[in-house]
Design an enzyme around this catalytic site. Structure first.
Site, PDB file in Angstrom:
ATOM      1  N   THR A  19       0.812  -1.241   0.000  1.00 48.31           N
ATOM      2  CA  THR A  19       0.000   0.000   0.000  1.00 48.31           C
ATOM      3  C   THR A  19       0.834   1.275   0.000  1.00 48.31           C
ATOM      4  O   THR A  19       0.300   2.357   0.254  1.00 48.31           O
ATOM      5  CB  THR A  19      -0.934   0.038   1.232  1.00 48.31           C
ATOM      6  N   TRP A  20       2.148   1.152  -0.242  1.00 52.32           N
ATOM      7  CA  TRP A  20       2.982   2.360  -0.232  1.00 52.32           C
ATOM      8  C   TRP A  20       2.494   3.293  -1.336  1.00 52.32           C
ATOM      9  O   TRP A  20       2.241   2.834  -2.453  1.00 52.32           O
ATOM     10  CB  TRP A  20       4.445   1.970  -0.459  1.00 52.32           C
ATOM     11  N   TYR A  53       3.240   5.407   5.743  1.00 55.00           N
ATOM     12  CA  TYR A  53       2.704   5.644   4.395  1.00 55.00           C
ATOM     13  C   TYR A  53       1.625   6.736   4.424  1.00 55.00           C
ATOM     14  O   TYR A  53       0.589   6.582   5.072  1.00 55.00           O
ATOM     15  CB  TYR A  53       2.139   4.349   3.791  1.00 55.00           C
ATOM     16  N   GLN A 163      10.828  -8.386   6.640  1.00 51.49           N
ATOM     17  CA  GLN A 163      10.413  -7.837   5.339  1.00 51.49           C
ATOM     18  C   GLN A 163      11.593  -7.089   4.731  1.00 51.49           C
ATOM     19  O   GLN A 163      12.105  -6.143   5.336  1.00 51.49           O
ATOM     20  CB  GLN A 163       9.216  -6.901   5.554  1.00 51.49           C
ATOM     21  N   TYR A 191       9.605  -7.172  -0.359  1.00 49.34           N
ATOM     22  CA  TYR A 191       8.937  -5.908  -0.747  1.00 49.34           C
ATOM     23  C   TYR A 191       9.533  -5.388  -2.045  1.00 49.34           C
ATOM     24  O   TYR A 191      10.601  -5.821  -2.467  1.00 49.34           O
ATOM     25  CB  TYR A 191       8.929  -4.904   0.396  1.00 49.34           C
ATOM     26  N   LEU A 194       8.534  -5.790  -7.706  1.00 49.27           N
ATOM     27  CA  LEU A 194       8.604  -5.380  -9.117  1.00 49.27           C
ATOM     28  C   LEU A 194       9.445  -4.112  -9.264  1.00 49.27           C
ATOM     29  O   LEU A 194       9.429  -3.487 -10.312  1.00 49.27           O
ATOM     30  CB  LEU A 194       7.183  -5.128  -9.652  1.00 49.27           C
TER      31      LEU A 194
HETATM   32  P1  NAP Z   1       6.158  -2.886  -6.183  1.00 52.15           P
HETATM   33  O1  NAP Z   1       4.955  -3.469  -5.591  1.00 52.15           O
HETATM   34  O2  NAP Z   1       7.266  -3.784  -6.592  1.00 52.15           O
HETATM   35  O3  NAP Z   1       5.788  -2.009  -7.451  1.00 52.15           O
HETATM   36  C1  NAP Z   1       4.677  -1.134  -7.449  1.00 52.15           C
HETATM   37  C2  NAP Z   1       4.518  -0.597  -8.836  1.00 52.15           C
HETATM   38  O4  NAP Z   1       4.335  -1.684  -9.741  1.00 52.15           O
HETATM   39  C3  NAP Z   1       3.307   0.291  -9.008  1.00 52.15           C
HETATM   40  O5  NAP Z   1       3.665   1.353  -9.868  1.00 52.15           O
HETATM   41  C4  NAP Z   1       2.279  -0.604  -9.707  1.00 52.15           C
HETATM   42  O6  NAP Z   1       1.423   0.130 -10.563  1.00 52.15           O
HETATM   43  C5  NAP Z   1       3.176  -1.499 -10.515  1.00 52.15           C
HETATM   44  N1  NAP Z   1       2.618  -2.824 -10.763  1.00 52.15           N
HETATM   45  C6  NAP Z   1       1.979  -3.641  -9.891  1.00 52.15           C
HETATM   46  N2  NAP Z   1       1.630  -4.788 -10.486  1.00 52.15           N
HETATM   47  C7  NAP Z   1       2.073  -4.722 -11.760  1.00 52.15           C
HETATM   48  C8  NAP Z   1       2.010  -5.593 -12.867  1.00 52.15           C
HETATM   49  N3  NAP Z   1       1.424  -6.788 -12.796  1.00 52.15           N
HETATM   50  N4  NAP Z   1       2.578  -5.184 -14.038  1.00 52.15           N
HETATM   51  C9  NAP Z   1       3.188  -3.986 -14.135  1.00 52.15           C
HETATM   52  N5  NAP Z   1       3.277  -3.116 -13.116  1.00 52.15           N
HETATM   53  C10 NAP Z   1       2.712  -3.476 -11.934  1.00 52.15           C
HETATM   54  O7  NAP Z   1       6.805  -1.784  -5.244  1.00 52.15           O
HETATM   55  P2  NAP Z   1       6.487  -1.222  -3.791  1.00 52.15           P
HETATM   56  O8  NAP Z   1       5.138  -0.599  -3.724  1.00 52.15           O
HETATM   57  O9  NAP Z   1       7.666  -0.424  -3.411  1.00 52.15           O
HETATM   58  O10 NAP Z   1       6.541  -2.543  -2.872  1.00 52.15           O
HETATM   59  C11 NAP Z   1       5.397  -3.307  -2.532  1.00 52.15           C
HETATM   60  C12 NAP Z   1       4.970  -3.063  -1.103  1.00 52.15           C
HETATM   61  O11 NAP Z   1       6.009  -3.429  -0.198  1.00 52.15           O
HETATM   62  C13 NAP Z   1       4.746  -1.591  -0.755  1.00 52.15           C
HETATM   63  O12 NAP Z   1       3.564  -1.083  -1.328  1.00 52.15           O
HETATM   64  C14 NAP Z   1       4.792  -1.638   0.740  1.00 52.15           C
HETATM   65  O13 NAP Z   1       3.577  -2.154   1.266  1.00 52.15           O
HETATM   66  C15 NAP Z   1       5.958  -2.611   0.967  1.00 52.15           C
HETATM   67  N6  NAP Z   1       7.258  -1.931   1.132  1.00 52.15           N
HETATM   68  C16 NAP Z   1       7.919  -2.080   2.333  1.00 52.15           C
HETATM   69  C17 NAP Z   1       9.135  -1.433   2.544  1.00 52.15           C
HETATM   70  C18 NAP Z   1       9.830  -1.606   3.869  1.00 52.15           C
HETATM   71  O14 NAP Z   1      10.794  -0.858   4.154  1.00 52.15           O
HETATM   72  N7  NAP Z   1       9.430  -2.548   4.673  1.00 52.15           N
HETATM   73  C19 NAP Z   1       9.705  -0.643   1.541  1.00 52.15           C
HETATM   74  C20 NAP Z   1       9.035  -0.539   0.315  1.00 52.15           C
HETATM   75  C21 NAP Z   1       7.827  -1.200   0.119  1.00 52.15           C
HETATM   76  P3  NAP Z   1      -0.125   0.480 -10.202  1.00 52.15           P
HETATM   77  O15 NAP Z   1      -0.157   0.852  -8.743  1.00 52.15           O
HETATM   78  O16 NAP Z   1      -0.449   1.578 -11.137  1.00 52.15           O
HETATM   79  O17 NAP Z   1      -0.954  -0.739 -10.483  1.00 52.15           O
END
Ligand code: NAP
Length: 282
Positions: A19-20, A53, A163, A191, A194
């Site tokens: 949900t970031w 977030y 994580q 995390y 992608l």
């Molecule tokens: P991610 O999920 O790897 O990538 C998100 C991006 O990918 C968004 O722009 C999304 O677009 C796109 N996307 C999603 N599914 C797709 C698909 N099937 N094909 C093409 N593009 C796609 O990156 P993230 O948000 O950084 O990481 C995921 C989650 O991990 C976060 O939301 C958060 O909850 C957690 N996180 C934790 C930490 C930590 O320090 N613990 C750090 C970073 C993240 P749309 O939204 O437009 O669909």
């Protein structure tokens, strides 16, 4: 949905929703809530959020999305390191619970290691667990040495997950962190599976080898990147998606079975680590 067992015996779904960046733009609120609900309808009942977030805005979006279906959700939130002692964490957890509209978290994580002593953080987690506010607790952005140190402290044997940033382009955790976590049955939550930045994601998803494998499976490169994570024992992936087509694709990645040939080609395109490297983080 396939699940893994946490050390406590609770089951955690292997594929969830991040949900970031949700809750930042009021104009996107409905799309974000709808995306999370669609993901839940498809079985992606793990939702990962954090007090950080959108300054609590993402937790509010999640609260709306899970209204009326709390029992079906595996809810994860994270506490800021500066709130991670007994007094700070109790108040932070109450604020998160209020925003999420629930009275418990399934898993509460220390977002990253800060300057407060780990012993105080573990004590605070245990106290919340005993009070029934959280079912399990864990850490985030901990390397192997952090895990060694934390697990040796009182309450450290209850650390239920770590994580970390892990995807095809960031394979550092495979060197010593993943083996340690597997040995101790601590699931790793991958995390940014992608790559969160637009540039990083372009680099990952436009990789020609990944594209060839994707074509072979009649899938998208993103689905192959997720399937590669999901085929591993003790790994949970939490892609964030607002576009409903992405949500559907991500769910379907769970059904892709990579062949030995695919895996060899992926190792050639995205080399596994040859030495210990500092954990990537963002
Ligand atoms: P991610 O999920 O790897 O990538 C998100 C991006 O990918 C968004 O722009 C999304 O677009 C796109 N996307 C999603 N599914 C797709 C698909 N099937 N094909 C093409 N593009 C796609 O990156 P993230 O948000 O950084 O990481 C995921 C989650 O991990 C976060 O939301 C958060 O909850 C957690 N996180 C934790 C930490 C930590 O320090 N613990 C750090 C970073 C993240 P749309 O939204 O437009 O669909």
């Amino acid at each position: 949905m396939k699940t893994l067992l946490l050390p406590s015996g609770s089951a955690i779904p292997v594929l969830g929703q991040g949900t970031w960046y949700m809750g930042e733009d009021p104009a996107q609120k409905k799309r974000e809530i709808d995306a999370l609900r669609l993901g839940m309808d498809l079985g992606m009942s793990l939702i990962d959020t954090a007090e950080m977030y959108a300054d609590g805005g993402a937790e509010e979006i999640v609260g709306k999305a899970i209204q009326g279906r709390r029992a079906d959700v595996f809810l994860v939130s994270k506490v800021y390191p500066h709130n991670a002692d007994r007094r700070g964490m109790q108040a932070a957890c109450e604020r998160s619970l209020r925003r999420l509209g629930t009275d418990y978290l399934d898993l509460y994580l220390l977002h990253w290691r800060g300057s407060l002593p780990l012993a105080a953080t573990l004590e605070a987690f245990e106290s919340l667990k005993n009070a029934g506010k959280i079912r399990d607790f864990g850490v985030s952005n901990f390397d192997r040495n952090d895990m060694l140190e934390a697990s040796a402290l009182p309450g450290g044997d209850q650390i239920a997950a770590n994580q970390v940033l892990y995807n095809l382009m960031r394979r550092g955790p495979e060197w010593d962190l993943l083996p340690w976590c597997r040995k101790h049955a601590v699931p790793v939550m991958a995390y940014s599976p992608l790559e969160s930045s637009a540039a990083g994601q372009r680099r990952l998803l436009s990789n020609p080898h990944l594209k060839v494998i994707a074509r072979r499976h009649d899938a998208s490169p993103a689905q192959i990147a997720l399937a590669w994570l999901l085929r591993q024992e003790h790994v949970v992936a939490i892609p964030k998606a607002v576009d409903p087509a992405h949500v559907r694709e991500n769910r379907a990645s769970l059904d892709i079975v990579l062949t030995a040939e695919d895996l060899v080609e992926l190792d050639q395109a995205f080399a596994p680590p040859l030495r210990s490297t500092p954990l990537d983080m963002r």
